[in-house]
Enzyme design. Sequence first.
Site, PDB file in Angstrom:
ATOM      1  N   ASP A  20      -3.736  -1.594  -1.813  1.00  0.00           N
ATOM      2  CA  ASP A  20      -3.275  -0.653  -0.800  1.00  0.00           C
ATOM      3  C   ASP A  20      -1.805  -0.363  -1.099  1.00  0.00           C
ATOM      4  O   ASP A  20      -1.166  -1.082  -1.881  1.00  0.00           O
ATOM      5  CB  ASP A  20      -3.457  -1.287   0.585  1.00  0.00           C
ATOM      6  CG  ASP A  20      -2.877  -0.451   1.702  1.00  0.00           C
ATOM      7  OD1 ASP A  20      -3.093   0.777   1.699  1.00  0.00           O
ATOM      8  OD2 ASP A  20      -2.180  -1.014   2.564  1.00  0.00           O
ATOM      9  N   LEU A  21      -1.239   0.662  -0.464  1.00  0.00           N
ATOM     10  CA  LEU A  21       0.164   0.990  -0.738  1.00  0.00           C
ATOM     11  C   LEU A  21       1.068   0.652   0.443  1.00  0.00           C
ATOM     12  O   LEU A  21       1.841  -0.299   0.393  1.00  0.00           O
ATOM     13  CB  LEU A  21       0.299   2.462  -1.142  1.00  0.00           C
ATOM     14  CG  LEU A  21       1.648   2.803  -1.779  1.00  0.00           C
ATOM     15  CD1 LEU A  21       1.488   3.759  -2.944  1.00  0.00           C
ATOM     16  CD2 LEU A  21       2.607   3.387  -0.745  1.00  0.00           C
ATOM     17  N   ASP A  22       0.984   1.410   1.537  1.00  0.00           N
ATOM     18  CA  ASP A  22       1.876   1.176   2.684  1.00  0.00           C
ATOM     19  C   ASP A  22       1.605  -0.191   3.300  1.00  0.00           C
ATOM     20  O   ASP A  22       0.476  -0.505   3.669  1.00  0.00           O
ATOM     21  CB  ASP A  22       1.670   2.266   3.740  1.00  0.00           C
ATOM     22  CG  ASP A  22       2.061   3.641   3.244  1.00  0.00           C
ATOM     23  OD1 ASP A  22       3.151   4.104   3.586  1.00  0.00           O
ATOM     24  OD2 ASP A  22       1.266   4.241   2.491  1.00  0.00           O
ATOM     25  N   ASP A 198      -3.207  -4.662   3.921  1.00  0.00           N
ATOM     26  CA  ASP A 198      -2.537  -5.212   5.109  1.00  0.00           C
ATOM     27  C   ASP A 198      -3.110  -4.743   6.433  1.00  0.00           C
ATOM     28  O   ASP A 198      -2.738  -5.271   7.486  1.00  0.00           O
ATOM     29  CB  ASP A 198      -1.054  -4.821   5.078  1.00  0.00           C
ATOM     30  CG  ASP A 198      -0.850  -3.345   5.412  1.00  0.00           C
ATOM     31  OD1 ASP A 198      -1.411  -2.491   4.693  1.00  0.00           O
ATOM     32  OD2 ASP A 198      -0.156  -3.049   6.399  1.00  0.00           O
TER      33      ASP A 198
END
EC number: 3.1.3.12
Length: 267
Positions: A20-22, A198
């Site tokens: 995932d990124l953010d 997250d």
Amino acid sequence: MAEPLTVSPELTANYAYFFDLDGTLAEIKPHPDQVVVPHKILQLLDRLAAHNAGALALISGRSMTELDALAKPFRFPLAGVHGAERRDINGKTHIVRLPEAVVREVEALLRSTLVALPGTELESKGMAFALHYRQAPEHEAALLALAQHVTQHWPQLALQPGKCVVEIKPKGTNKGEAIAAFMQEAPFAGRIPVFVGDDLTDEAGFGVVNHAGGISVKVGVGATQAAWRLESVPDVWRWLEQINYPQQEQQVMNNRRDGYESFSRSI
């Protein structure tokens, strides 16, 4: 309960990596446009991909266009908008589309409703919509109710809650399905999946990875079906460095007195 992740996978193992990124590779900011992935982290991702025959992909709620911009100058396989759009290792794209009339009608309804909810923000992604309320948490219930109304009226859409955001996306699309699709293709096929995320939107991915006997890693606090946990984005960064430079792992482990808890069970 997810255990603290304490040993980095060996580079010689047959892994496929999904991130995932953010909130995972980049710190969450008040506005999505403020998010940056440090160049050093992008270099570590590129190195990790090279060590694994290119079997590394970004899996995000952002669009693929946004992901490419955040990953410059590197170019990775991607799944954007929670899997509604995907680009494989060869650059071929797979996109779920909605009828243009549906997109127009939903966007018009959302924009007109959000006018009465100051501090909220509508992000249109073409085939999906994100209702942000980080600057106006008092409107969370109203946005959830609005999204529920939309998905009831347009049954081809589904609701996906996240961190200070409510997403409306094509039904049947999620990060788990995106990971499963990658795992059917080279260079991911036949490898052990590793997924780090997250948010609530990542739970479907954790489920798919767990079912495949892979490594699921939750970043931060909160209930999860992930088997492992890293406390924060900086911990993810340090873990990436350990994976790429395993000879430095012992030194990192010896420096945990700075408050960073590394890994407590062998993978």
